[in-house]
Design a protein around this motif. Structure first.
Motif, mmCIF file in Angstrom:
data_model
loop_
_atom_site.group_PDB
_atom_site.id
_atom_site.type_symbol
_atom_site.label_atom_id
_atom_site.label_comp_id
_atom_site.label_asym_id
_atom_site.label_seq_id
_atom_site.Cartn_x
_atom_site.Cartn_y
_atom_site.Cartn_z
ATOM 1 N N PRO A 189 -23.435 -32.708 2.227
ATOM 2 C CA PRO A 189 -24.767 -33.331 2.296
ATOM 3 C C PRO A 189 -25.692 -32.756 1.219
ATOM 4 O O PRO A 189 -25.780 -31.528 1.066
ATOM 5 C CB PRO A 189 -25.262 -32.955 3.699
ATOM 6 C CG PRO A 189 -24.031 -32.649 4.479
ATOM 7 C CD PRO A 189 -23.055 -32.078 3.505
ATOM 8 N N VAL A 190 -26.366 -33.616 0.508
ATOM 9 C CA VAL A 190 -27.186 -33.139 -0.612
ATOM 10 C C VAL A 190 -28.498 -32.520 -0.144
ATOM 11 O O VAL A 190 -29.166 -31.820 -0.906
ATOM 12 C CB VAL A 190 -27.480 -34.291 -1.597
ATOM 13 C CG1 VAL A 190 -26.190 -34.796 -2.231
ATOM 14 C CG2 VAL A 190 -28.226 -35.426 -0.907
ATOM 15 N N ASP A 191 -28.886 -32.763 1.095
ATOM 16 C CA ASP A 191 -30.201 -32.317 1.564
ATOM 17 C C ASP A 191 -30.117 -31.168 2.572
ATOM 18 O O ASP A 191 -31.075 -30.861 3.268
ATOM 19 C CB ASP A 191 -30.949 -33.487 2.202
ATOM 20 C CG ASP A 191 -30.176 -34.121 3.353
ATOM 21 O OD1 ASP A 191 -28.962 -33.823 3.473
ATOM 22 O OD2 ASP A 191 -30.768 -34.902 4.117
ATOM 23 N N LYS A 192 -28.929 -30.524 2.660
ATOM 24 C CA LYS A 192 -28.773 -29.432 3.624
ATOM 25 C C LYS A 192 -28.365 -28.148 2.894
ATOM 26 O O LYS A 192 -27.265 -28.059 2.341
ATOM 27 C CB LYS A 192 -27.714 -29.771 4.672
ATOM 28 C CG LYS A 192 -28.135 -30.863 5.650
ATOM 29 C CD LYS A 192 -27.074 -31.056 6.736
ATOM 30 C CE LYS A 192 -27.480 -32.129 7.732
ATOM 31 N NZ LYS A 192 -26.433 -32.314 8.767
ATOM 32 N N ASP A 193 -29.258 -27.169 2.901
ATOM 33 C CA ASP A 193 -28.934 -25.865 2.326
ATOM 34 C C ASP A 193 -28.015 -25.095 3.271
ATOM 35 O O ASP A 193 -28.125 -25.209 4.506
ATOM 36 C CB ASP A 193 -30.206 -25.033 2.114
ATOM 37 C CG ASP A 193 -31.115 -25.637 1.057
ATOM 38 O OD1 ASP A 193 -30.653 -26.541 0.333
ATOM 39 O OD2 ASP A 193 -32.274 -25.208 0.963
ATOM 40 N N PHE A 194 -27.127 -24.302 2.695
ATOM 41 C CA PHE A 194 -26.260 -23.394 3.465
ATOM 42 C C PHE A 194 -25.527 -24.132 4.589
ATOM 43 O O PHE A 194 -25.440 -23.664 5.728
ATOM 44 C CB PHE A 194 -27.076 -22.218 4.038
ATOM 45 C CG PHE A 194 -27.743 -21.377 2.983
ATOM 46 C CD1 PHE A 194 -27.035 -20.406 2.293
ATOM 47 C CD2 PHE A 194 -29.075 -21.572 2.664
ATOM 48 C CE1 PHE A 194 -27.639 -19.645 1.307
ATOM 49 C CE2 PHE A 194 -29.690 -20.804 1.687
ATOM 50 C CZ PHE A 194 -28.976 -19.845 0.995
ATOM 51 N N TYR A 195 -25.009 -25.280 4.257
ATOM 52 C CA TYR A 195 -24.331 -26.110 5.253
ATOM 53 C C TYR A 195 -22.840 -25.767 5.306
ATOM 54 O O TYR A 195 -22.159 -25.716 4.285
ATOM 55 C CB TYR A 195 -24.498 -27.581 4.909
ATOM 56 C CG TYR A 195 -23.690 -28.510 5.791
ATOM 57 C CD1 TYR A 195 -24.062 -28.751 7.116
ATOM 58 C CD2 TYR A 195 -22.537 -29.137 5.292
ATOM 59 C CE1 TYR A 195 -23.305 -29.597 7.915
ATOM 60 C CE2 TYR A 195 -21.790 -29.980 6.091
ATOM 61 C CZ TYR A 195 -22.171 -30.203 7.405
ATOM 62 O OH TYR A 195 -21.435 -31.043 8.200
ATOM 63 N N VAL A 196 -22.360 -25.523 6.536
ATOM 64 C CA VAL A 196 -20.935 -25.305 6.762
ATOM 65 C C VAL A 196 -20.504 -26.203 7.918
ATOM 66 O O VAL A 196 -21.054 -26.108 9.028
ATOM 67 C CB VAL A 196 -20.621 -23.832 7.118
ATOM 68 C CG1 VAL A 196 -19.124 -23.661 7.389
ATOM 69 C CG2 VAL A 196 -21.067 -22.892 6.008
ATOM 70 N N PRO A 197 -19.548 -27.083 7.702
ATOM 71 C CA PRO A 197 -19.067 -27.942 8.804
ATOM 72 C C PRO A 197 -18.502 -27.088 9.944
ATOM 73 O O PRO A 197 -17.838 -26.070 9.709
ATOM 74 C CB PRO A 197 -17.970 -28.780 8.136
ATOM 75 C CG PRO A 197 -18.277 -28.735 6.667
ATOM 76 C CD PRO A 197 -18.876 -27.391 6.426
ATOM 77 N N GLU A 198 -18.739 -27.524 11.149
ATOM 78 C CA GLU A 198 -18.270 -26.766 12.317
ATOM 79 C C GLU A 198 -16.756 -26.603 12.317
ATOM 80 O O GLU A 198 -16.222 -25.591 12.777
ATOM 81 C CB GLU A 198 -18.724 -27.452 13.605
ATOM 82 C CG GLU A 198 -20.163 -27.194 13.976
ATOM 83 C CD GLU A 198 -20.494 -25.717 14.122
ATOM 84 O OE1 GLU A 198 -19.653 -24.966 14.696
ATOM 85 O OE2 GLU A 198 -21.565 -25.302 13.649
ATOM 86 N N GLU A 199 -16.037 -27.617 11.795
ATOM 87 C CA GLU A 199 -14.581 -27.516 11.796
ATOM 88 C C GLU A 199 -14.080 -26.379 10.897
ATOM 89 O O GLU A 199 -12.988 -25.847 11.096
ATOM 90 C CB GLU A 199 -13.930 -28.849 11.415
ATOM 91 C CG GLU A 199 -14.368 -29.411 10.079
ATOM 92 C CD GLU A 199 -15.467 -30.460 10.203
ATOM 93 O OE1 GLU A 199 -15.358 -31.509 9.552
ATOM 94 O OE2 GLU A 199 -16.424 -30.213 10.984
ATOM 95 N N VAL A 200 -14.894 -25.995 9.916
ATOM 96 C CA VAL A 200 -14.514 -24.867 9.055
ATOM 97 C C VAL A 200 -14.566 -23.575 9.861
ATOM 98 O O VAL A 200 -13.642 -22.741 9.811
ATOM 99 C CB VAL A 200 -15.423 -24.789 7.814
ATOM 100 C CG1 VAL A 200 -15.204 -23.464 7.063
ATOM 101 C CG2 VAL A 200 -15.156 -25.968 6.884
ATOM 102 N N TYR A 201 -15.641 -23.389 10.623
ATOM 103 C CA TYR A 201 -15.735 -22.192 11.477
ATOM 104 C C TYR A 201 -14.571 -22.156 12.469
ATOM 105 O O TYR A 201 -13.954 -21.091 12.679
ATOM 106 C CB TYR A 201 -17.058 -22.175 12.240
ATOM 107 C CG TYR A 201 -18.265 -21.863 11.391
ATOM 108 C CD1 TYR A 201 -18.372 -20.667 10.686
ATOM 109 C CD2 TYR A 201 -19.327 -22.758 11.312
ATOM 110 C CE1 TYR A 201 -19.498 -20.380 9.928
ATOM 111 C CE2 TYR A 201 -20.454 -22.489 10.556
ATOM 112 C CZ TYR A 201 -20.536 -21.297 9.859
ATOM 113 O OH TYR A 201 -21.653 -21.009 9.108
ATOM 114 N N SER A 202 -14.267 -23.288 13.068
ATOM 115 C CA SER A 202 -13.163 -23.342 14.040
ATOM 116 C C SER A 202 -11.837 -22.996 13.368
ATOM 117 O O SER A 202 -11.014 -22.242 13.921
ATOM 118 C CB SER A 202 -13.081 -24.734 14.667
ATOM 119 O OG SER A 202 -14.258 -25.046 15.348
#
Length: 661
Positions: free
Chosen positions: A281-294
């Motif tokens: 997403p171009v408008d979200k800083d420090f974005y990590v998809p939840e599936e990455v954490y999982s």
């Protein structure tokens, strides 16, 4: 690369780029280019457990290119080290944050070494690999590989240009450190542009000449290719490995492949373009998809299992070899030498004139029997620095259990390797060379101080007493240089008792490196010397009056002429106190009451005597005092003649005292 792997790698990239952009300072180029190899290593090839970052058998990872710290912090966040949060990443390079500009050991959980000066991490990695090899040889038994881990170091073109990399990796190849794996982020860009302007050598051929296995990954984004190379590196157990990974600096951004990607934020528009290209997403800083954490939480279970299996094995090892468990505990015990303070045998010495380098050698051979983790050596000078441990063998490719280290003529690498040995844990290390070559040692000694590592530097041939070798080998300004460093203790003893005290301090220090600065020439033993030397400064020859007419303060070999001057002055009715000050740092750390008892303010007639420049002595002699010190470089002549030429005589000290009365 699977979708989740692609997402994970790109999460590292975006987090790092966002951190640099938010701080408006930093280096996005390395994180963007090297994210794939870092992910592949941490996810699939490194034994580590974020829930226990200090597990003794973890694989070590050192980011030698410390300017790429945003990548390391992104890894630590995703893998769950120390609960490093998104807010911490957003505080990159800010005051008191857990994410400083370059990685700092002891400050951020999971950082194995403080890196910044390029190439330093290379040397520290060699030290860690040497520590692993030594401890494995000492402790492992058939069926019980209790010490069995790898050391990985990631560096770039700048690290490969630095001389410390040549020095340390040459030694690593000679020693056949098969569990050392170097990941070379080869993007052919430095600050000034393409590396061809200053660096055209074939790095792989150089490492091949060192004795390394050399591998090449043509596509730094191909996880399969990177993984295969790491597996091949592990398969070669007799040689360390260099894996050249060809990458694009600033990968995914409009500055890909450009020098401008190296050391400045990408800018808002380029960050937007990066996110678009990577599908974020171009408008979200420090974005990590939840599936990455999982996904990464699942990966971490491998590390938890690996540690659990190791712990189970160690429990069995402890029962099968209780004597080895006892030895293990001694090696891990940072207080093991504390009782030496009251050990009469440890403090005993032959009552004869001797060089403090010889006395240090005597103490080294006592410590090695009392501190099983004690290990060290010199830069090809042990016969001169007296640092060889008898009956302990030489550490080599054929004998990793040896405790005598041979660094070759590589002072800078030696000091960096000493840091790595200390960082690893389980060892109490020392390194040694001539004092004048502390100029070569200094950059890594500075890192010792910053990291709070109790590494000991044995520095002999401490003054113009070197004699015939002349000014190139006669240290004049080096005492001032080392004394200027915060969290660093310089100890220049005057006799046997003070030398033993210096070593006692060094092997019991927990957070401070120590330099023992020792003589080539023989010195007398003083009836007045004592364990008070551990306070840095004390009265070695008292005055008869409660308040003396004058005070002479000296260190090392100059205590002798100061005591002689006191006796000459006594004949003229002048009552003088002689203070031996082996360590300014330790004296300055004492209470005001103690310092006043040694150097009372009411006695303004003071003379400092030291065969070095006078820098630093003014705080003790004040405006009314004076110094007998060096004012120039030395000369080539027998030591006795030089001491006379430069005024280090009792007669000259007498004259100096009279001049301030």
């Amino acid at each position: 690369m699977s979708n989740i792997e692609t997402l994970s790698v790109n999460s590292l990239r975006v987090l790092a780029a966002d951190a640099v952009q938010k701080a408006n300072s930093g280096h996005p180029g390395l994180p963007l280019g090297a994210a794939a190899m870092a992910y592949e290593l941490w996810a699939n090839h490194m034994n580590h457990n974020p829930k226990n970052p200090k597990w003794s058998n973890r694989d070590r990872f050192i980011l030698s290119g410390g300017h790429g710290s945003a990548l390391l912090y992104s890894l630590l966040h995703l893998f769950g080290y120390g609960n490093l949060s998104i807010n911490d990443l957003a505080s990159f390079r800010q005051l008191d944050s857990l994410t400083p500009g370059h990685p700092e050991y002891g400050h951020t959980v999971g950082v194995e070494a403080t890196t910044g000066p390029l190439g330093a991490g290379m040397a520290m990695a060699v030290g860690m690999a040497m520590a692993e090899a030594h401890l494995a040889a000492k402790f492992n038994k058939e069926g019980y590989p209790v010490v069995d881990h790898y050391t990985f170091v990631l560096g770039g073109d700048g690290c490969m240009m630095e001389g410390i990399s040549y020095e340390s990796m040459s030694l690593a190849g000679t020693l056949g450190l098969g569990k050392l794996i170097v990941l070379y982020d080869s993007n052919k860009i430095s600050i000034e542009g393409n590396t061809d302007i200053a660096f055209r050598e074939d790095v792989a051929k150089r490492f091949e000449a060192f004795g390394f296995q050399t591998l090449v990954v043509e596509d730094g984004n191909n996880l399969e290719e990177i993984g295969a190379a790491i597996k091949a590196a592990k398969a070669d157990t007799t040689r360390p490995t260099l894996i050249t990974v060809k990458t694009k600096i600033g990968y995914g951004s409009p500055r890909e492949g450009m020098a401008s990607a190296h050391g400045e934020p990408l800018g808002a528009d380029n960050i937007k373009a990066l996110r678009e290209k990577l599908g974020f997403p171009v408008d979200k800083d420090f974005y990590v998809p939840e599936e990455v954490y999982s996904h990464i939480n699942e990966l971490n279970k491998k590390g938890e299992k690996a540690e659990a299996e190791w712990s189970q094995m160690f429990d069995q090892y402890e029962k099968a070899y209780p004597e080895m468990k006892e030895l293990w505990d001694k090696c891990q015990d940072e207080n093991i030498a504390a009782d030496l303070l009251t050990d009469e045998e440890f403090w005993a010495y032959p009552d004869k004139a001797d060089a403090t380098r010889n006395l240090s050698g005597m103490v080294i051979n006592r410590i090695k029997d009392l501190v099983p983790g004690f290990i060290g050596g010199s830069a090809d000078l042990s016969p001169s620095t007296k640092t060889y441990m008898k009956d302990e063998g030489d550490f080599s490719k054929e004998n990793y259990e040896g405790r005598n280290l041979h660094f070759g003529v590589r002072e800078l690498a030696m000091a960096g390797i000493g840091n790595g040995l200390t960082l690893h844990g389980g060892l109490r290390a020392f390194v040694s060379t001539f004092f004048v070559f502390s100029d070569y040692v200094k950059p890594m000694a500075r890192l010792s101080s910053i990291m709070g590592l109790p590494l000991t530097f044995v520095l002999t041939h401490d003054s113009i007493g070197v004699g015939e070798d002349g000014p190139t080998h006669e240290p004049v300004e080096q005492l001032a240089m080392l004394r200027a460093m915060p969290n660093f203790t310089v100890f220049r003893p005057a006799d046997a008792t003070e030398t033993i005290a210096g070593w006692y301090y060094a092997v019991t220090s927990k957070k401070t490196p120590t330099a023992l600065v020792l003589t080539r020439q023989n010195l007398p033993q003083y009836a007045g010397s004592s364990k008070e030397a551990l306070k840095g400064g004390y009265i070695i020859a008292p005055s008869e009056k409660e308040v003396p007419d004058a005070i002479i303060v000296a260190s090392g070999s100059e205590v002798e002429i100061s005591v002689k001057a006191k006796e000459e002055l006594k004949k003229e009715g002048i009552d003088v106190r002689v203070v031996s000050m082996p360590s300014m740092e330790l004296f300055d750390s004492q209470s005001e009451e103690y310092k006043e008892s040694i150097l009372p303010k009411k006695v303004r007639a003071r003379v400092a005597v030291e065969a070095a420049i006078d820098f630093g002595w003014s705080k003790y002699v004040g405006l009314d005092g004076t110094t007998v010190t060096m004012k120039s470089f030395g000369a080539s002549a027998p030591a006795g003649e030089l001491f006379k030429k430069f005024g280090f005589t009792a007669e000259n000290v007498v004259a100096a005292v009279k001049s301030v009365l």
